[in-house]
Design a protein around this motif. Structure first.
Motif, mmCIF file in Angstrom:
data_model
loop_
_atom_site.group_PDB
_atom_site.id
_atom_site.type_symbol
_atom_site.label_atom_id
_atom_site.label_comp_id
_atom_site.label_asym_id
_atom_site.label_seq_id
_atom_site.Cartn_x
_atom_site.Cartn_y
_atom_site.Cartn_z
ATOM 1 N N THR A 26 0.859 -1.178 0.000
ATOM 2 C CA THR A 26 0.000 0.000 0.000
ATOM 3 C C THR A 26 0.899 1.232 0.000
ATOM 4 O O THR A 26 2.093 1.148 0.340
ATOM 5 C CB THR A 26 -0.897 0.043 1.250
ATOM 6 N N ILE A 27 0.342 2.354 -0.353
ATOM 7 C CA ILE A 27 1.110 3.595 -0.311
ATOM 8 C C ILE A 27 1.550 3.878 1.123
ATOM 9 O O ILE A 27 2.684 4.298 1.357
ATOM 10 C CB ILE A 27 0.298 4.765 -0.901
ATOM 11 N N SER A 28 0.689 3.619 2.085
ATOM 12 C CA SER A 28 1.043 3.840 3.495
ATOM 13 C C SER A 28 2.218 2.955 3.916
ATOM 14 O O SER A 28 3.148 3.425 4.576
ATOM 15 C CB SER A 28 -0.150 3.564 4.401
ATOM 16 N N ASP A 29 2.164 1.677 3.540
ATOM 17 C CA ASP A 29 3.263 0.775 3.897
ATOM 18 C C ASP A 29 4.565 1.215 3.228
ATOM 19 O O ASP A 29 5.627 1.182 3.852
ATOM 20 C CB ASP A 29 2.947 -0.661 3.508
ATOM 21 N N PHE A 30 4.481 1.600 1.968
ATOM 22 C CA PHE A 30 5.673 2.054 1.260
ATOM 23 C C PHE A 30 6.244 3.310 1.905
ATOM 24 O O PHE A 30 7.451 3.401 2.160
ATOM 25 C CB PHE A 30 5.360 2.316 -0.214
ATOM 26 N N ALA A 31 5.395 4.285 2.194
ATOM 27 C CA ALA A 31 5.855 5.537 2.802
ATOM 28 C C ALA A 31 6.461 5.280 4.178
ATOM 29 O O ALA A 31 7.526 5.805 4.501
ATOM 30 C CB ALA A 31 4.699 6.534 2.911
ATOM 31 N N ARG A 32 5.799 4.454 4.981
ATOM 32 C CA ARG A 32 6.309 4.133 6.316
ATOM 33 C C ARG A 32 7.686 3.481 6.216
ATOM 34 O O ARG A 32 8.627 3.860 6.920
ATOM 35 C CB ARG A 32 5.337 3.208 7.044
ATOM 36 N N SER A 33 7.812 2.522 5.314
ATOM 37 C CA SER A 33 9.080 1.822 5.137
ATOM 38 C C SER A 33 10.187 2.777 4.682
ATOM 39 O O SER A 33 11.304 2.746 5.212
ATOM 40 C CB SER A 33 8.896 0.703 4.106
ATOM 41 N N ALA A 34 9.879 3.630 3.715
ATOM 42 C CA ALA A 34 10.878 4.571 3.201
ATOM 43 C C ALA A 34 11.298 5.579 4.269
ATOM 44 O O ALA A 34 12.486 5.895 4.402
ATOM 45 C CB ALA A 34 10.319 5.297 1.975
ATOM 46 N N ILE A 35 10.354 6.060 5.033
ATOM 47 C CA ILE A 35 10.664 7.031 6.090
ATOM 48 C C ILE A 35 11.525 6.390 7.168
ATOM 49 O O ILE A 35 12.531 6.956 7.603
ATOM 50 C CB ILE A 35 9.366 7.622 6.688
ATOM 51 N N MET A 36 11.151 5.189 7.601
ATOM 52 C CA MET A 36 11.919 4.515 8.649
ATOM 53 C C MET A 36 13.325 4.167 8.161
ATOM 54 O O MET A 36 14.300 4.278 8.903
ATOM 55 C CB MET A 36 11.186 3.262 9.136
ATOM 56 N N GLU A 37 13.449 3.776 6.898
ATOM 57 C CA GLU A 37 14.764 3.481 6.333
ATOM 58 C C GLU A 37 15.641 4.726 6.334
ATOM 59 O O GLU A 37 16.831 4.664 6.668
ATOM 60 C CB GLU A 37 14.597 2.950 4.912
ATOM 61 N N LYS A 38 15.070 5.861 5.988
ATOM 62 C CA LYS A 38 15.818 7.125 5.984
ATOM 63 C C LYS A 38 16.307 7.466 7.397
ATOM 64 O O LYS A 38 17.453 7.897 7.579
ATOM 65 C CB LYS A 38 14.934 8.243 5.428
ATOM 66 N N ILE A 39 15.456 7.282 8.381
ATOM 67 C CA ILE A 39 15.838 7.555 9.775
ATOM 68 C C ILE A 39 16.954 6.611 10.213
ATOM 69 O O ILE A 39 17.934 7.041 10.829
ATOM 70 C CB ILE A 39 14.611 7.453 10.705
ATOM 71 N N GLU A 40 16.824 5.319 9.880
ATOM 72 C CA GLU A 40 17.865 4.353 10.235
ATOM 73 C C GLU A 40 19.203 4.714 9.586
ATOM 74 O O GLU A 40 20.257 4.608 10.221
ATOM 75 C CB GLU A 40 17.443 2.952 9.822
ATOM 76 N N GLU A 41 19.162 5.155 8.329
ATOM 77 C CA GLU A 41 20.393 5.566 7.653
ATOM 78 C C GLU A 41 21.037 6.759 8.349
ATOM 79 O O GLU A 41 22.266 6.824 8.464
ATOM 80 C CB GLU A 41 20.104 5.908 6.193
ATOM 81 N N ALA A 42 20.223 7.693 8.826
ATOM 82 C CA ALA A 42 20.760 8.859 9.531
ATOM 83 C C ALA A 42 21.430 8.423 10.841
ATOM 84 O O ALA A 42 22.502 8.932 11.189
ATOM 85 C CB ALA A 42 19.651 9.873 9.805
ATOM 86 N N TYR A 43 20.803 7.503 11.572
ATOM 87 C CA TYR A 43 21.417 6.985 12.802
ATOM 88 C C TYR A 43 22.726 6.266 12.497
ATOM 89 O O TYR A 43 23.722 6.432 13.206
ATOM 90 C CB TYR A 43 20.476 6.026 13.533
ATOM 91 N N ASP A 44 22.726 5.448 11.441
ATOM 92 C CA ASP A 44 23.942 4.731 11.056
ATOM 93 C C ASP A 44 25.060 5.698 10.679
ATOM 94 O O ASP A 44 26.219 5.494 11.045
ATOM 95 C CB ASP A 44 23.673 3.785 9.886
#
Length: 69
Positions: A26-44
């Motif tokens: 779903t668009i919601s699942d895709f957006a959630r996944s992309a946002i969380m991935e971006k945050i994880e990359e920033a922490y890394d």
């Protein structure tokens, strides 16, 4: 669950719709996944910067590490 709104051009919105459908999400699942991935990359990246800043240059071979285990 909270709701968020994202504003984008019609062309970008269509690209998101098509990509999410292609991925079977779903668009919601895709957006959630992309946002969380971006945050994880920033922490890394922050962890990497910290490791570089505190690196004392000491290195160990794999054999040395295995001997310690």
């Amino acid at each position: 669950m909270a709701t968020m709104t994202v504003r984008m051009s019609p062309e970008d919105a269509e690209l998101v719709r098509k990509f999410a459908a292609f991925e079977g999400m779903t668009i919601s699942d895709f957006a959630r996944s992309a946002i969380m991935e971006k945050i994880e990359e920033a922490y890394d990246l922050e962890a990497l910067r910290h490791a570089i800043a505190t690196d004392d240059g000491e290195r160990y071979s794999i054999d040395e590490i295995l001997d310690e285990l």
